[in-house]
Design a protein around this motif. Structure first.
Motif, PDB file in Angstrom:
ATOM      1  N   LEU A 177     -15.299   1.528 -10.793  1.00  0.00           N
ATOM      2  CA  LEU A 177     -14.612   2.595 -10.055  1.00  0.00           C
ATOM      3  C   LEU A 177     -15.276   3.951 -10.295  1.00  0.00           C
ATOM      4  O   LEU A 177     -15.339   4.787  -9.384  1.00  0.00           O
ATOM      5  N   ALA A 178     -15.762   4.156 -11.503  1.00  0.00           N
ATOM      6  CA  ALA A 178     -16.498   5.402 -11.770  1.00  0.00           C
ATOM      7  C   ALA A 178     -17.756   5.470 -10.905  1.00  0.00           C
ATOM      8  O   ALA A 178     -18.106   6.523 -10.365  1.00  0.00           O
ATOM      9  N   GLY A 179     -18.411   4.312 -10.748  1.00  0.00           N
ATOM     10  CA  GLY A 179     -19.579   4.256  -9.885  1.00  0.00           C
ATOM     11  C   GLY A 179     -19.214   4.483  -8.427  1.00  0.00           C
ATOM     12  O   GLY A 179     -19.961   5.132  -7.680  1.00  0.00           O
ATOM     13  N   ALA A 180     -18.063   3.958  -8.011  1.00  0.00           N
ATOM     14  CA  ALA A 180     -17.598   4.176  -6.637  1.00  0.00           C
ATOM     15  C   ALA A 180     -17.357   5.671  -6.399  1.00  0.00           C
ATOM     16  O   ALA A 180     -17.705   6.212  -5.340  1.00  0.00           O
ATOM     17  N   TRP A 181     -16.766   6.333  -7.371  1.00  0.00           N
ATOM     18  CA  TRP A 181     -16.525   7.780  -7.271  1.00  0.00           C
ATOM     19  C   TRP A 181     -17.847   8.530  -7.167  1.00  0.00           C
ATOM     20  O   TRP A 181     -18.012   9.416  -6.311  1.00  0.00           O
ATOM     21  N   ALA A 182     -18.790   8.157  -8.019  1.00  0.00           N
ATOM     22  CA  ALA A 182     -20.073   8.853  -8.055  1.00  0.00           C
ATOM     23  C   ALA A 182     -20.868   8.662  -6.770  1.00  0.00           C
ATOM     24  O   ALA A 182     -21.671   9.539  -6.396  1.00  0.00           O
ATOM     25  N   THR A 183     -20.669   7.549  -6.085  1.00  0.00           N
ATOM     26  CA  THR A 183     -21.419   7.272  -4.852  1.00  0.00           C
ATOM     27  C   THR A 183     -20.619   7.613  -3.591  1.00  0.00           C
ATOM     28  O   THR A 183     -21.020   7.261  -2.480  1.00  0.00           O
ATOM     29  N   GLY A 184     -19.477   8.276  -3.765  1.00  0.00           N
ATOM     30  CA  GLY A 184     -18.722   8.751  -2.615  1.00  0.00           C
ATOM     31  C   GLY A 184     -17.897   7.705  -1.904  1.00  0.00           C
ATOM     32  O   GLY A 184     -17.587   7.860  -0.723  1.00  0.00           O
ATOM     33  N   ALA A 185     -17.518   6.660  -2.619  1.00  0.00           N
ATOM     34  CA  ALA A 185     -16.771   5.580  -1.960  1.00  0.00           C
ATOM     35  C   ALA A 185     -15.632   5.086  -2.845  1.00  0.00           C
ATOM     36  O   ALA A 185     -15.358   3.880  -2.911  1.00  0.00           O
ATOM     37  N   PHE A 186     -14.943   6.013  -3.516  1.00  0.00           N
ATOM     38  CA  PHE A 186     -13.902   5.607  -4.457  1.00  0.00           C
ATOM     39  C   PHE A 186     -12.802   4.807  -3.774  1.00  0.00           C
ATOM     40  O   PHE A 186     -12.342   3.786  -4.306  1.00  0.00           O
ATOM     41  N   ALA A 187     -12.358   5.244  -2.597  1.00  0.00           N
ATOM     42  CA  ALA A 187     -11.263   4.545  -1.909  1.00  0.00           C
ATOM     43  C   ALA A 187     -11.660   3.113  -1.566  1.00  0.00           C
ATOM     44  O   ALA A 187     -10.845   2.187  -1.672  1.00  0.00           O
ATOM     45  N   ILE A 188     -12.919   2.917  -1.174  1.00  0.00           N
ATOM     46  CA  ILE A 188     -13.387   1.568  -0.830  1.00  0.00           C
ATOM     47  C   ILE A 188     -13.494   0.709  -2.081  1.00  0.00           C
ATOM     48  O   ILE A 188     -13.111  -0.471  -2.086  1.00  0.00           O
ATOM     49  N   GLY A 189     -14.010   1.282  -3.161  1.00  0.00           N
ATOM     50  CA  GLY A 189     -14.084   0.534  -4.412  1.00  0.00           C
ATOM     51  C   GLY A 189     -12.708   0.125  -4.901  1.00  0.00           C
ATOM     52  O   GLY A 189     -12.506  -0.995  -5.367  1.00  0.00           O
ATOM     53  N   LEU A 190     -11.739   1.048  -4.781  1.00  0.00           N
ATOM     54  CA  LEU A 190     -10.369   0.737  -5.194  1.00  0.00           C
ATOM     55  C   LEU A 190      -9.773  -0.347  -4.297  1.00  0.00           C
ATOM     56  O   LEU A 190      -9.098  -1.261  -4.796  1.00  0.00           O
ATOM     57  N   ALA A 191     -10.012  -0.251  -2.992  1.00  0.00           N
ATOM     58  CA  ALA A 191      -9.503  -1.269  -2.071  1.00  0.00           C
ATOM     59  C   ALA A 191     -10.084  -2.643  -2.404  1.00  0.00           C
ATOM     60  O   ALA A 191      -9.379  -3.657  -2.371  1.00  0.00           O
ATOM     61  N   MET A 192     -11.360  -2.664  -2.742  1.00  0.00           N
ATOM     62  CA  MET A 192     -12.024  -3.914  -3.116  1.00  0.00           C
ATOM     63  C   MET A 192     -11.387  -4.504  -4.374  1.00  0.00           C
ATOM     64  O   MET A 192     -11.088  -5.707  -4.437  1.00  0.00           O
ATOM     65  N   LEU A 193     -11.178  -3.651  -5.379  1.00  0.00           N
ATOM     66  CA  LEU A 193     -10.581  -4.112  -6.627  1.00  0.00           C
ATOM     67  C   LEU A 193      -9.151  -4.597  -6.417  1.00  0.00           C
ATOM     68  O   LEU A 193      -8.752  -5.640  -6.944  1.00  0.00           O
ATOM     69  N   LEU A 194      -8.375  -3.861  -5.631  1.00  0.00           N
ATOM     70  CA  LEU A 194      -6.980  -4.248  -5.380  1.00  0.00           C
ATOM     71  C   LEU A 194      -6.900  -5.541  -4.574  1.00  0.00           C
ATOM     72  O   LEU A 194      -6.000  -6.356  -4.790  1.00  0.00           O
ATOM     73  N   ALA A 195      -7.837  -5.737  -3.653  1.00  0.00           N
ATOM     74  CA  ALA A 195      -7.870  -6.996  -2.899  1.00  0.00           C
ATOM     75  C   ALA A 195      -8.115  -8.167  -3.849  1.00  0.00           C
ATOM     76  O   ALA A 195      -7.460  -9.216  -3.756  1.00  0.00           O
ATOM     77  N   GLY A 196      -9.042  -7.979  -4.778  1.00  0.00           N
ATOM     78  CA  GLY A 196      -9.310  -9.031  -5.757  1.00  0.00           C
ATOM     79  C   GLY A 196      -8.117  -9.287  -6.659  1.00  0.00           C
ATOM     80  O   GLY A 196      -7.802 -10.441  -6.976  1.00  0.00           O
ATOM     81  N   ALA A 197      -7.447  -8.216  -7.075  1.00  0.00           N
ATOM     82  CA  ALA A 197      -6.257  -8.374  -7.919  1.00  0.00           C
ATOM     83  C   ALA A 197      -5.150  -9.099  -7.168  1.00  0.00           C
ATOM     84  O   ALA A 197      -4.445  -9.952  -7.733  1.00  0.00           O
ATOM     85  N   ALA A 198      -4.983  -8.766  -5.885  1.00  0.00           N
ATOM     86  CA  ALA A 198      -3.963  -9.438  -5.078  1.00  0.00           C
ATOM     87  C   ALA A 198      -4.263 -10.928  -4.973  1.00  0.00           C
ATOM     88  O   ALA A 198      -3.349 -11.764  -5.041  1.00  0.00           O
ATOM     89  N   TYR A 199      -5.534 -11.264  -4.829  1.00  0.00           N
ATOM     90  CA  TYR A 199      -5.924 -12.678  -4.779  1.00  0.00           C
ATOM     91  C   TYR A 199      -5.590 -13.363  -6.101  1.00  0.00           C
ATOM     92  O   TYR A 199      -4.962 -14.433  -6.119  1.00  0.00           O
ATOM     93  N   ASN A 200      -6.003 -12.761  -7.193  1.00  0.00           N
ATOM     94  CA  ASN A 200      -5.823 -13.387  -8.505  1.00  0.00           C
ATOM     95  C   ASN A 200      -4.356 -13.536  -8.900  1.00  0.00           C
ATOM     96  O   ASN A 200      -3.957 -14.551  -9.473  1.00  0.00           O
ATOM     97  N   LEU A 201      -3.565 -12.516  -8.603  1.00  0.00           N
ATOM     98  CA  LEU A 201      -2.196 -12.468  -9.111  1.00  0.00           C
ATOM     99  C   LEU A 201      -1.152 -13.065  -8.164  1.00  0.00           C
ATOM    100  O   LEU A 201      -0.110 -13.529  -8.614  1.00  0.00           O
ATOM    101  N   VAL A 202      -1.430 -13.038  -6.862  1.00  0.00           N
ATOM    102  CA  VAL A 202      -0.394 -13.416  -5.904  1.00  0.00           C
ATOM    103  C   VAL A 202      -0.858 -14.427  -4.859  1.00  0.00           C
ATOM    104  O   VAL A 202      -0.183 -15.436  -4.610  1.00  0.00           O
ATOM    105  N   LEU A 203      -1.997 -14.190  -4.243  1.00  0.00           N
ATOM    106  CA  LEU A 203      -2.340 -14.880  -3.000  1.00  0.00           C
ATOM    107  C   LEU A 203      -3.208 -16.122  -3.149  1.00  0.00           C
ATOM    108  O   LEU A 203      -3.335 -16.899  -2.195  1.00  0.00           O
ATOM    109  N   LYS A 204      -3.799 -16.335  -4.295  1.00  0.00           N
ATOM    110  CA  LYS A 204      -4.764 -17.419  -4.448  1.00  0.00           C
ATOM    111  C   LYS A 204      -4.199 -18.772  -4.037  1.00  0.00           C
ATOM    112  O   LYS A 204      -4.881 -19.570  -3.375  1.00  0.00           O
TER     113      LYS A 204
END
Length: 269
Positions: free
Chosen positions: A87-114
């Protein structure tokens, strides 16, 4: 550290390659995008093993947490640290919201949707996000880059199916009910193969229609080659062959991502 190095590295490779196309050449920022995406996906993969460590004892005895080569505490720590760094890298490259969306999508898969019918949905978000992240990092603000989501969704669903297919038989012990499980092995194989071919046709057609025949031919070749190899491997039915089909699908997706980047570059120029 990650317990899923292959998909993490391949997503990072795709992101770095797309950025290089978007920015007219490989640069340190391309490497930063690649590294940050790798870290986000490393976090998602390690979290997946941490969440599923109990069921993996029945279905995937070769997993590091089951074998004891990685402890649950180490896996959780690694997942948190790689997520934060990514996420720090996403912030540094100007894409924090996309990096967060990517991480949250993965978390949703792991915790709920798999284990549900919606197991494909996080892939349909996370996979296209790679291209969007790369273009944002390259300074593009064109609305065309958001077309990555509808175009990349089919590829994401195909990757979800191809990744799950080798585990369908073992997952029966825990009554998993993801999309691939509900379809059954044969229909899931046919769907995964069709989706990667359709992705190639979609990108290829858009490229031809926008006057970019080289990208169109490359996309048709990438999608067609991936689908052909998957068909051959699925005909075997052996688990090792099913894994090779997954690798073919994944590498085909990287090739299609680069073709899509070339197409987008022409549109946003």
């Amino acid at each position: 550290m990650t317990t899923h190095p292959f998909p993490a590295a391949l997503n990072g490779l795709a992101g770095g390659a797309v950025h290089a196309v978007a920015a007219n050449g490989l640069s340190p920022e391309s490497l930063a995008v690649a590294g940050s995406i790798t870290l986000i996906h490393a976090s998602i993969g390690t979290m997946n093993d941490w969440v599923g460590r109990d069921t993996d004892r029945q279905t995937n005895p070769d997993k590091p947490l089951v074998r004891g080569t990685v402890t649950p505490g180490e896996a959780l720590t690694a997942s948190v640290l790689t997520a934060a760094t990514g996420l720090a890298g996403a912030w540094a490259t100007g894409a924090f919201a996309i990096g967060l969306a990517m991480l949250l999508a993965g978390a949703a898969y792991n915790l709920v949707l798999k284990g549900t019918l919606w197991s494909w949905a996080p892939y349909a978000v996370a996979i296209p996000s790679v291209a969007v992240w790369a273009f944002l990092a390259a300074g593009s603000t064109s609305p065309w880059i958001w077309l990555s989501y509808p175009v990349g969704a089919a590829m994401g669903v195909g990757l979800n199916l191809a990744n799950t297919i080798p585990d369908i038989e073992g997952d029966a012990a825990v009554k998993a009910a993801g999309l691939a499980h509900r379809l059954g092995a044969r229909r899931a194989q046919a769907a995964a193969t069709a989706l990667i071919a359709i992705s190639g046709v979609a990108v290829g057609t858009l490229a031809f229609q926008t006057g970019q025949p080289s990208a169109g031919l490359a996309a048709l070749a990438a999608g067609g080659a991936g689908a052909a190899i998957m068909t051959v491997q699925y005909s075997s039915g052996q688990r090792a062959a099913l894994r090779r089909a997954w690798f073919a699908c994944a590498f085909s997706a990287v090739g299609l991502a680069v073709c899509w980047a070339a197409l987008l570059k022409g549109l946003v120029a």
